[in-house]
Scaffold this motif. Structure first.
Motif, mmCIF file in Angstrom:
data_model
loop_
_atom_site.group_PDB
_atom_site.id
_atom_site.type_symbol
_atom_site.label_atom_id
_atom_site.label_comp_id
_atom_site.label_asym_id
_atom_site.label_seq_id
_atom_site.Cartn_x
_atom_site.Cartn_y
_atom_site.Cartn_z
ATOM 1 N N ASN A 183 7.406 -29.387 50.096
ATOM 2 C CA ASN A 183 6.720 -29.179 48.821
ATOM 3 C C ASN A 183 7.547 -28.286 47.905
ATOM 4 N N PRO A 184 8.200 -28.841 46.895
ATOM 5 C CA PRO A 184 8.903 -27.991 45.931
ATOM 6 C C PRO A 184 7.910 -27.251 45.030
ATOM 7 N N GLY A 185 8.347 -26.099 44.551
ATOM 8 C CA GLY A 185 7.606 -25.396 43.508
ATOM 9 C C GLY A 185 8.182 -25.742 42.156
ATOM 10 N N LEU A 186 8.384 -24.742 41.318
ATOM 11 C CA LEU A 186 8.973 -24.958 39.993
ATOM 12 C C LEU A 186 10.479 -25.049 40.134
ATOM 13 N N ILE A 187 10.991 -26.252 40.052
ATOM 14 C CA ILE A 187 12.404 -26.525 40.285
ATOM 15 C C ILE A 187 13.011 -27.065 39.001
ATOM 16 N N GLU A 188 14.189 -26.604 38.664
ATOM 17 C CA GLU A 188 14.871 -27.073 37.454
ATOM 18 C C GLU A 188 15.449 -28.454 37.702
ATOM 19 N N THR A 189 14.701 -29.482 37.315
ATOM 20 C CA THR A 189 15.141 -30.860 37.472
ATOM 21 C C THR A 189 14.824 -31.622 36.197
ATOM 22 N N PRO A 190 15.401 -32.829 36.017
ATOM 23 C CA PRO A 190 15.091 -33.618 34.819
ATOM 24 C C PRO A 190 13.618 -33.979 34.682
#
Length: 286
Positions: A183-190
């Motif tokens: 489960n990712p949290g706030l991740i810098e992705t597109p």
């Protein structure tokens, strides 16, 4: 060396996962819907393409026949597979319940939930036939754990992904196939571009760890769970979020990921190459 498949493998968390697997010496099949992203992936890892360590396929993960062909094609090319990472997703329907179109709700679940089911199903068929065991990792989200961490349809779809891993982890364990969720949290992705504009103060209000989440943070957890040595871990969830789920309350409001704050509704298609369909929501909505 493992032979692994990554959906949504041409950008964001998928791209970081492909990179980590190639660095580890794995052979990787990357599936993505966006042809431009796939071309960029092949150019970035041209050496791996040339020596057969990286293969790609364009497919919509919600399209079962295309996914079956893609997964089977990688198995033929690699002489079998050792697992799959079901990462592909879209932002999906946004806006309040009363403004959510049923077709947008269904389209969200088609990619975010049905796409994972299809990936698990067809990878598991091959792994069972091989009799070698394997590792399946599904990418969930803290939005599937916390009601205010993402758009409504996306959050419910990701909650289904989390439980799917538990259900299929139990079913496939006798075959030596581990199924887990990251489960990712706030991740810098597109797919989450606003996270790049967060300030340290923003993170401090909702995330105990004082830095932005990056795709490689999530990829490291995926690499751990796709290591054959960790297959005794199954039907489990690993959350990679800088401690957000431990804090919880009002995450989306604090971080701006709650679409109810922005006066819009519609559909976010993520990195598929299809333009978002966003419009001002009904004035009667709160």
């Amino acid at each position: 060396m493992s032979r692994l498949i990554v959906t949504g493998g041409a950008s964001g968390i998928g791209l970081a996962t492909v990179r980590g697997m190639l660095d580890r010496g794995d052979r990787v099949g990357a599936i993505d819907l966006n042809p431009a992203s796939l071309a960029a992936l092949r150019a970035t890892f041209a050496d791996a393409v040339a020596d057969g360590r990286l293969a790609t396929a364009q497919a919509d993960v919600s399209d079962e026949p295309r996914m079956e062909r893609a997964i089977g094609g990688f198995a033929d090319a690699f002489g079998g597979i050792d697992g799959i990472v079901n990462n592909a997703a879209i932002g999906g329907a946004i806006g309040p319940l009363v403004d959510t179109r049923v077709e947008d709700w269904d389209a969200t679940f088609a990619v975010v939930t049905r796409g994972v089911f299809i990936g698990v199903k067809h990878a598991a068929r091959l792994l069972i036939a091989q009799g070698t065991g394997g590792s399946i990792v599904n990418i969930g989200s803290i939005a599937g754990l916390i009601a205010d961490a993402g758009p409504q349809a996306y959050s419910v779809a990701k909650a289904a992904v989390i439980h799917m891993s538990r259900v299929f982890g139990a079913e496939l364990a006798p075959h030596g196939i581990a199924v887990n969720t990251v489960n990712p949290g706030l991740i810098e992705t597109p797919i989450n571009p606003t996270s790049a504009r967060r300030t340290r103060d923003d993170f401090a209000r909702a995330q105990p760890w004082p830095e932005a989440g990056r795709p490689e943070h999530v990829a490291r957890a995926v690499l751990f769970l796709t290591d054959p040595a960790t297959r005794f871990i199954t039907a489990e969830t690993v959350t990679v979020d800088g401690g957000i789920a431990g804090v919880g309350h009002r995450l989306g409001t604090l971080m701006g990921t709650n679409s109810l704050q922005h006066g819009v509704a519609g559909m976010n298609y993520g990195t598929t190459g299809r333009a978002a369909d966003i419009h001002t929501r009904r004035a009667s909505a709160p």
